[in-house]
Scaffold this motif. Structure first.
Motif, PDB file in Angstrom:
ATOM      1  N   TYR A 153       0.859  -1.187   0.000  1.00 12.87           N
ATOM      2  CA  TYR A 153       0.000   0.000   0.000  1.00 12.87           C
ATOM      3  C   TYR A 153       0.896   1.238   0.000  1.00 12.87           C
ATOM      4  CZ  TYR A 153      -3.849  -3.095   1.443  1.00 12.87           C
ATOM      5  OH  TYR A 153      -4.793  -4.100   1.519  1.00 12.87           O
ATOM      6  N   PHE A 164      -3.577   1.249  -3.815  1.00 15.00           N
ATOM      7  CA  PHE A 164      -3.426  -0.186  -3.588  1.00 15.00           C
ATOM      8  C   PHE A 164      -3.402  -0.909  -4.926  1.00 15.00           C
ATOM      9  CE2 PHE A 164      -5.599  -4.359  -2.358  1.00 15.00           C
ATOM     10  CZ  PHE A 164      -4.388  -4.981  -2.099  1.00 15.00           C
ATOM     11  N   TYR A 166      -3.656  -4.009  -6.344  1.00 11.45           N
ATOM     12  CA  TYR A 166      -4.038  -5.288  -5.741  1.00 11.45           C
ATOM     13  C   TYR A 166      -3.500  -6.488  -6.501  1.00 11.45           C
ATOM     14  CZ  TYR A 166      -8.046  -4.459  -8.902  1.00 11.45           C
ATOM     15  OH  TYR A 166      -8.853  -4.162  -9.980  1.00 11.45           O
TER      16      TYR A 166
END
Length: 208
Positions: A153, A164, A166
């Motif tokens: 993050y 973020f 992911y």
């Protein structure tokens, strides 16, 4: 500065909620990799995420990184994580914030041995932005190294925005700074994830 408390103050208790885009309404979701082979997808994701993040951290000499990884109590389980970070040129400074959160007991491997999420937050020179994004995006590619195999993050605490990435497919950007989010929405229109575009249009299409 206690980075844990500062992250909680700005982003309440939603900073590490998954999926982040749906947990923090009013954010952005970008599509990163597209079609092609593994290397092509990874490099495209790295290029796009670097371009977007360059606008988020423009003019900043440092940024805050938080690594989030799973722990089952094994003392040396994360030695490879630290080695991978060093290979990417990322050193963990002495000044850092470390805290843990219990995972759902239903997810424990052994019901008598608690497991945790470990969060490690620290300031990083902004020049390491691409190295941090590399580490984030490599998580799902076993053949790409260095790969610390943890969630990464990135925070611009001063601006009130967090990032973020992911996985190689997408990246969420959220926070209370709606003016900056609006600029990103308009500047990087072509990178917005089409599936969630109606929600983003509702929040930002009329803004300038």
């Amino acid at each position: 500065m206690n980075l844990h408390l500062e992250i909680e103050r700005i982003f309440t208790d939603q900073a590490f909620a998954r999926p982040l885009f749906y947990s923090c309404p009013g954010g952005l979701r970008f599509e990163l990799s597209e079609t092609g082979g593994m290397i092509e997808q990874f490099l495209l994701a790295l290029r796009k995420s670097t371009e977007i993040c360059a606008d988020i951290f423009s003019g900043e000499s440092t940024l805050v990184t938080c690594l989030r990884f799973h722990s089952d109590g094994q003392r040396f389980a994360h030695r490879s994580l630290l080695q991978s970070l060093r290979s990417a040129g990322i050193e963990i400074p002495a000044q850092r914030s470390i805290w843990s959160e219990p995972t759902d007991p239903d997810d424990w491997f052994c019901e008598s041995e608690p497991e945790y999420w470990i969060n490690l937050a620290f300031e990083t020179p902004a020049r390491l932005l691409q190295a941090l994004l590399w580490c984030a995006l490599a998580a799902d590619f076993g053949a790409i190294a260095p790969n610390p195999r943890c969630a990464v993050y990135l925070f611009n605490l001063k601006a009130g925005v967090m990032v973020f990435p992911y996985d190689d497919r997408g990246m969420d950007v959220v926070g209370p700074n709606k003016a900056l989010l609006s600029r990103l929405y308009h500047r990087h229109q072509t990178y917005l994830l089409d599936y969630d575009r109606p929600a983003m249009d509702a929040d930002f299409a009329g803004s300038l």
